[in-house]
Design a protein around this motif. Structure first.
Motif, PDB file in Angstrom:
ATOM      1  N   LEU A  59       0.875  -1.179   0.000  1.00 26.56           N
ATOM      2  CA  LEU A  59       0.000   0.000   0.000  1.00 26.56           C
ATOM      3  C   LEU A  59       0.905   1.219   0.000  1.00 26.56           C
ATOM      4  N   GLY A  60       1.426   1.566  -1.166  1.00 29.29           N
ATOM      5  CA  GLY A  60       2.374   2.673  -1.200  1.00 29.29           C
ATOM      6  C   GLY A  60       3.567   2.342  -0.324  1.00 29.29           C
ATOM      7  N   PRO A  61       3.914   3.229   0.631  1.00 28.93           N
ATOM      8  CA  PRO A  61       5.068   2.973   1.505  1.00 28.93           C
ATOM      9  C   PRO A  61       4.777   1.994   2.627  1.00 28.93           C
ATOM     10  N   VAL A  62       3.553   1.523   2.719  1.00 22.99           N
ATOM     11  CA  VAL A  62       3.161   0.602   3.790  1.00 22.99           C
ATOM     12  C   VAL A  62       3.126  -0.819   3.236  1.00 22.99           C
ATOM     13  N   GLN A  63       3.948  -1.702   3.811  1.00 25.18           N
ATOM     14  CA  GLN A  63       3.874  -3.118   3.444  1.00 25.18           C
ATOM     15  C   GLN A  63       2.852  -3.800   4.343  1.00 25.18           C
ATOM     16  N   THR A  64       1.970  -4.570   3.740  1.00 22.79           N
ATOM     17  CA  THR A  64       0.920  -5.273   4.463  1.00 22.79           C
ATOM     18  C   THR A  64       1.144  -6.771   4.343  1.00 22.79           C
ATOM     19  N   THR A  65       1.098  -7.476   5.477  1.00 18.64           N
ATOM     20  CA  THR A  65       1.247  -8.924   5.461  1.00 18.64           C
ATOM     21  C   THR A  65       0.104  -9.564   6.244  1.00 18.64           C
ATOM     22  N   VAL A  66      -0.356 -10.711   5.756  1.00 17.39           N
ATOM     23  CA  VAL A  66      -1.333 -11.519   6.471  1.00 17.39           C
ATOM     24  C   VAL A  66      -0.682 -12.884   6.688  1.00 17.39           C
ATOM     25  N   PRO A 144       7.953   3.252   7.372  1.00 18.80           N
ATOM     26  CA  PRO A 144       8.970   4.131   7.967  1.00 18.80           C
ATOM     27  C   PRO A 144       8.419   4.896   9.162  1.00 18.80           C
ATOM     28  N   ARG A 145       9.231   5.048  10.206  1.00 20.20           N
ATOM     29  CA  ARG A 145       8.801   5.795  11.390  1.00 20.20           C
ATOM     30  C   ARG A 145       8.407   7.219  11.049  1.00 20.20           C
ATOM     31  N   SER A 146       9.052   7.783  10.052  1.00 22.81           N
ATOM     32  CA  SER A 146       8.820   9.186   9.701  1.00 22.81           C
ATOM     33  C   SER A 146       7.401   9.446   9.204  1.00 22.81           C
ATOM     34  N   LEU A 147       6.653   8.392   8.870  1.00 23.44           N
ATOM     35  CA  LEU A 147       5.309   8.594   8.331  1.00 23.44           C
ATOM     36  C   LEU A 147       4.270   8.883   9.412  1.00 23.44           C
ATOM     37  N   ALA A 199      -4.831   4.176   6.171  1.00 20.25           N
ATOM     38  CA  ALA A 199      -4.322   3.265   7.196  1.00 20.25           C
ATOM     39  C   ALA A 199      -3.444   4.005   8.193  1.00 20.25           C
ATOM     40  N   LEU A 200      -2.583   4.883   7.696  1.00 22.06           N
ATOM     41  CA  LEU A 200      -1.705   5.648   8.585  1.00 22.06           C
ATOM     42  C   LEU A 200      -2.496   6.658   9.413  1.00 22.06           C
ATOM     43  N   ASP A 201      -3.522   7.273   8.821  1.00 21.87           N
ATOM     44  CA  ASP A 201      -4.359   8.205   9.576  1.00 21.87           C
ATOM     45  C   ASP A 201      -5.093   7.497  10.707  1.00 21.87           C
ATOM     46  N   VAL A 202      -5.657   6.335  10.399  1.00 20.22           N
ATOM     47  CA  VAL A 202      -6.378   5.559  11.414  1.00 20.22           C
ATOM     48  C   VAL A 202      -5.430   5.149  12.542  1.00 20.22           C
ATOM     49  N   ALA A 221      -6.018  14.726   8.971  1.00 23.07           N
ATOM     50  CA  ALA A 221      -5.789  13.313   9.265  1.00 23.07           C
ATOM     51  C   ALA A 221      -6.886  12.779  10.178  1.00 23.07           C
ATOM     52  N   ARG A 222      -7.340  13.601  11.124  1.00 17.82           N
ATOM     53  CA  ARG A 222      -8.429  13.171  12.009  1.00 17.82           C
ATOM     54  C   ARG A 222      -9.694  12.899  11.209  1.00 17.82           C
ATOM     55  N   ARG A 223      -9.982  13.785  10.246  1.00 15.90           N
ATOM     56  CA  ARG A 223     -11.190  13.610   9.445  1.00 15.90           C
ATOM     57  C   ARG A 223     -11.094  12.348   8.596  1.00 15.90           C
ATOM     58  N   ARG A 224      -9.949  12.159   7.929  1.00 15.15           N
ATOM     59  CA  ARG A 224      -9.792  10.969   7.088  1.00 15.15           C
ATOM     60  C   ARG A 224      -9.856   9.696   7.922  1.00 15.15           C
ATOM     61  N   ALA A 225      -9.257   9.739   9.113  1.00 12.84           N
ATOM     62  CA  ALA A 225      -9.293   8.565   9.972  1.00 12.84           C
ATOM     63  C   ALA A 225     -10.717   8.259  10.420  1.00 12.84           C
TER      64      ALA A 225
END
Length: 336
Positions: A59-66, A144-147, A199-202, A221-225
């Motif tokens: 998901l862009g810079p976010v890696q998702t694993t199940v 990344p932590r910076s996100l 996902a990052l906003d939530v 970010a609050r609104r999107r979350a």
């Protein structure tokens, strides 16, 4: 072994075709290639018939694993940190099974289903499946932590802290992330950047709540979350014929007026958005050959439509065919 990370596609890696005595050695290699470098450990893996499977998506810079696996643990050791550090956070969420165990920064956590756990790649940690259970499943996000727009010194207080997934903001974040895990295979590449941000906003909102610092989250970010959590709540409760704006607003502690305003800003109405998601689910069920014997009225009722005639009318308006015509068309396509 090559592991591809493709936006909107789950790339699967499994021990199923590996000889029993070689499975855990294979999995140790998988672990450090899929996630950050980790030392995987398991007691008597050959004797217990170790099994594991992981789906990897981007998901862009976010890696998702199940991940679905029998009990084992992973350790982020000082030696591995000295060798390489991506300066990343790893978030875990128990999807199925007993849960997880975790330890970092002198804290120990026992996670239950839906609970969230945060780990920092720059310091040693341990994360493991609960021993004595056949198998469990977990969702993982690595980024990344910076996100995260929260101070690192504050976030350090949350590593290996159980963020409950059954109440409060943690529950809303958990619902969104679990929906994301279940729908990864359905995402198109154009969906992934938007969902990465959501996902990052939530997650930011949930972590800020745990820090008792909701004001640290930017307003956008609050609104999107909030919208992401509302959408996840609606999807979870689509089959409830009594899913109303009032019920949705109450579940999120906002006024009905504000709920309507949020949807209006995105160019939708609450009722219209719910109806659209219900129609999507009905359309999917009508196209499913495994449900060919199920009456159309039962499918409609499953997704919250109480009037078969009304369902047939709005389905035709949306897709240009009646439900029965659409089902027949799908059956014809399968036969050709």
């Amino acid at each position: 072994m090559a592991v591809k990370v493709v936006a909107g596609v789950m790339d699967m890696v499994s021990t199923a075709e590996v000889p029993t005595e070689e499975r855990f050695a294979f999995w140790r290699e998988v672990t450090s290639k899929v996630w950050l470098p980790l030392d995987a450990r398991c007691e008597a893996p050959g004797e217990t018939g170790f099994r594991a499977q992981v789906g990897v998506g981007g998901l862009g810079p976010v890696q998702t694993t199940v991940l679905t696996a029998t009990p084992h643990s992973v350790h982020r050791t000082p030696a591995l940190i000295r060798r390489t550090d991506p300066e990343a956070f790893l978030l875990t969420c128990a999807v199925h099974g007993r849960g997880m165990l975790g330890e970092q920064d002198g804290r120990y956590a026992d996670y239950h289903l839906g609970d969230l756990g945060l780990y920092d790649s720059s310091r040693p940690f341990l994360a493991g499946h609960v021993p004595g259970v056949p198998a469990s499943q977990h969702l993982g996000l690595q980024f990344p932590r910076s996100l995260l727009p929260l101070p690192e010194r504050d976030l350090r207080r949350l590593t290996a802290v159980r963020i409950p997934g059954d109440r409060g903001v943690g529950a809303l974040a958990s619902q969104f992330l679990l929906q994301l895990a279940r729908r990864m295979d359905e995402l198109s590449p154009s969906d992934t950047a938007r969902l990465s941000t959501l996902a990052l906003d939530v997650l930011t909102a949930a972590l800020a709540h745990e820090l008792d610092a909701p004001g640290a989250v930017p307003p956008h970010a609050r609104r999107r979350a909030l919208m992401a959590r509302i959408h996840a709540f609606i999807r979870t409760n689509l089959g409830d014929a009594h899913l109303t704006p009032g019920a949705i607003a109450a579940a999120h502690h906002i006024s009905v007026r504000y709920l309507h305003k949020l949807f209006h800003q995105d160019g939708h109405t609450v009722a219209g958005w719910i109806r659209g998601r219900r129609l999507e689910q009905c359309r999917r069920d009508l196209a499913d050959p495994r449900l060919a014997a199920r009456p159309i009225g039962a499918i409609a009722a499953r997704w919250g439509f109480t009037s078969p005639a009304h369902f047939s009318q709005i389905f035709r308006t949306a897709y240009g065919l009646s439900p029965s015509q659409f089902r027949d068309q799908c059956a014809t396509v399968r036969r050709t």
